[in-house]
Design a protein around this motif. Structure first.
Motif, PDB file in Angstrom:
ATOM      1  N   TYR A  54       0.807  -1.388  -0.124  1.00  8.20           N
ATOM      2  CA  TYR A  54       0.163  -0.047  -0.035  1.00  8.20           C
ATOM      3  C   TYR A  54       0.883   1.229   0.045  1.00  8.20           C
ATOM      4  N   ARG A  92      -0.999   6.714  -6.607  1.00  2.00           N
ATOM      5  CA  ARG A  92      -2.221   7.313  -6.446  1.00  2.00           C
ATOM      6  C   ARG A  92      -1.963   8.773  -6.474  1.00  2.00           C
ATOM      7  N   GLY A 128      -7.545   0.020  -8.507  1.00  2.00           N
ATOM      8  CA  GLY A 128      -8.548  -0.474  -7.177  1.00  2.00           C
ATOM      9  C   GLY A 128      -9.151   1.000  -6.696  1.00  2.00           C
ATOM     10  N   MET A 129      -8.800   2.207  -6.911  1.00  2.00           N
ATOM     11  CA  MET A 129      -8.977   3.139  -6.387  1.00  2.00           C
ATOM     12  C   MET A 129     -10.723   3.538  -6.621  1.00  2.00           C
ATOM     13  N   GLN A 130     -11.188   3.965  -5.430  1.00  2.00           N
ATOM     14  CA  GLN A 130     -12.488   3.707  -5.257  1.00  2.00           C
ATOM     15  C   GLN A 130     -13.333   4.925  -6.368  1.00  2.00           C
ATOM     16  N   GLU A 131     -12.327   6.025  -6.631  1.00  2.00           N
ATOM     17  CA  GLU A 131     -12.817   7.158  -7.641  1.00  2.00           C
ATOM     18  C   GLU A 131     -12.504   6.518  -8.977  1.00  2.00           C
ATOM     19  N   ALA A 169     -13.498   3.406  -9.713  1.00  2.00           N
ATOM     20  CA  ALA A 169     -14.694   2.218  -9.867  1.00  2.00           C
ATOM     21  C   ALA A 169     -14.208   1.124 -10.764  1.00  2.00           C
ATOM     22  N   ASP A 182      -7.045  -4.149  -6.044  1.00  2.00           N
ATOM     23  CA  ASP A 182      -5.861  -3.110  -5.413  1.00  2.00           C
ATOM     24  C   ASP A 182      -5.145  -3.999  -4.695  1.00  2.00           C
ATOM     25  N   ASP A 185      -6.667  -6.389  -2.117  1.00  2.00           N
ATOM     26  CA  ASP A 185      -7.185  -7.554  -2.858  1.00  2.00           C
ATOM     27  C   ASP A 185      -6.262  -8.577  -3.256  1.00  2.00           C
TER      28      ASP A 185
END
Length: 451
Positions: free
Chosen positions: A365, A372, A431-434, A436, A441, A444
């Motif tokens: 991460y 990111r 895998g960033m939520q923004e 979708a 990520d 995962d």
């Protein structure tokens, strides 16, 4: 683990060290078909088969093994049992300032210099002491006649004497890299007399090839590596990229030579070019549908074991968890060799072994934070979400084109090859939520692998 042993392994995992084909740490990735082609063969065949000079463009992200492939290509093309060409290998990192804009004069002057040195060496002469009446000496004489002021920039050198010409030649590449005044002056002269300059370089290269043929060679091939590293700084990357586009686009007419030549170019330029560009892809760890590609993971496991022996890996990750830990690293990397090696080095900086699943997840991460941050700074999240969904690099306006250039140059967008070419986002971004996106990520990937 003893400190000396740890230090040895740490330095075996230097991500910025290019490996020669004969290095014990090197893996011949293309023997396993995980990059869609055998890249040495792919690059060599056009040169081997063509009876007329070939101009090839080649690119790839830093750390994908591009320089190693070029060294393999040089060995193959120079093999007396195959094409038997005199190979001239130029590393732009050594002779150019890759943080500033590039010009035709820079590239052609350096090609002439290094080709002359290679021919002299093949003839048994001293490559470091080019003859005063040789091609580079004549180039310097031409520049001096065209603009008498340029001689004044070669400090302490009388360019009218034999020693002066030799001194000017010996320092030309150094001046072009480190002396912006000389570099700019040469560019101004060439810009006013471009056709004459190009014709001069071509004539000299024809003579050098004739000399190579007299030695029994089939001709000359020039491999100009590391030009893909042209990237400028955070403030200059755009004009630097545009300067490269000016000289390489539209078939690179001024860079086509009377001998075979291969240039590397910045990855961001590949999508702008009309002419073919060979793009070295990532190791495929997933296919375009997101399905696991076991062969790619196996190749990465081999790459890891070439850097760190099995006994040390068991100590670092634990024997029972070793396979799952390597798999997690492979999936997180997106098949990017440099990222794998860089992560190994980061893990070796830890003070406690074995590395458990939670620690690995944390380090994955943290390593993804840089990617990111680039995405957030790009201002192109909606467009990047489309790339994440479609696996295609399609742009419709200047903002998206600029974002594509920037994200390609910074390894956020990775390129792959199956039967067709496709792109994906680095897994730490996908895998960033923004965005979708469907790709996993880092967390995962670690969980999926059993980390």
């Amino acid at each position: 683990m003893e400190f000396e042993r740890l230090q040895e392994l740490y330095n075996r995992c230097n991500p910025d060290e290019p490996l020669s084909p004969g290095d014990a740490r090197n893996v011949d990735i293309d023997q396993r078909g995980v990059r869609g082609a055998h890249w040495t063969n792919k690059l060599a065949r056009q040169i081997e088969l063509s009876r007329t000079p070939v101009c090839q463009l080649f690119t790839g992200l830093r750390g994908t093994g591009k320089s190693t492939e070029i060294q393999r290509l040089a060995e193959r093309l120079s093999d007396p049992k195959r094409r038997n060409l005199l190979t001239v290998l130029i590393d732009a990192d050594d002779v150019l300032d890759l943080t500033v804009e590039i010009d035709i004069s820079d590239v052609l002057a350096l090609i002439l210099q290094h080709t002359e040195r290679a021919v002299l060496a093949a003839e048994g002469g001293d490559a470091a002491d080019a003859l005063t009446d040789g091609p580079l000496g004549r180039l310097w004489a031409w520049l001096s006649r065209t603009d008498v002021e340029i001689g004044k920039f070669t400090a302490g050198v009388d360019v009218g004497s034999k020693a002066g010409v030799a001194g000017a030649k010996a320092g030309l590449d150094l001046n072009l890299k480190t002396n912006p005044t000389v570099r700019q002056r040469v560019r101004e002269i060439v810009a006013k007399h471009l056709s004459t300059f190009v014709r001069f370089v071509h004539d000299e290269l024809r003579e050098l090839e004739w000399r190579a043929r007299k030695l029994g060679r089939a001709g000359v091939v020039i491999l100009f590596d590391s030009l893909e590293k042209l990237r400028g700084t955070s403030l200059t990357w755009k004009p630097v990229l545009e300067s490269a586009e000016r000289i390489f686009s539209s078939g690179a007419p001024y860079l086509q030579l009377p001998v075979h030549v291969l240039y590397t170019i910045p990855p961001a330029l590949a999508r702008r070019m009309v002419e073919p560009v060979s793009f070295l892809p990532m190791i495929k760890v997933r296919d375009v549908e997101g399905r696991l590609h076991p062969e790619g993971v196996e190749v990465i496991a081999e790459l890891v074991r070439k850097r760190i022996d099995e006994a040390a890996l068991e100590e670092i990750f634990g024997k029972a968890a070793l396979r799952d830990r390597i798999r997690a690293i492979a999936l997180w990397s997106g098949g990017y060799p440099r990222e794998i090696v860089r992560l190994l080095q980061t893990l070796l900086e830890l003070e406690a072994f074995p590395v458990d699943g939670k620690t690995l997840e944390r380090e994955l991460y943290r390593a993804g934070n840089a990617y990111r941050s680039i995405v957030y700074d790009s201002g192109a999240i909606p467009w990047l979400a489309t790339v994440n969904r479609t696996k295609r690099l399609i742009t419709s306006n200047d903002q998206e084109r600029e974002a594509a250039d920037h994200l390609l140059q910074n390894n956020v967008i990775l390129r792959y090859l199956n039967d067709d070419e496709w792109v994906d986002l680095h897994p730490s971004v996908a895998g960033m939520q923004e965005l979708a996106g469907p790709a996993p990520d880092a967390k995962d990937a670690a969980v999926e692998s059993g980390a």
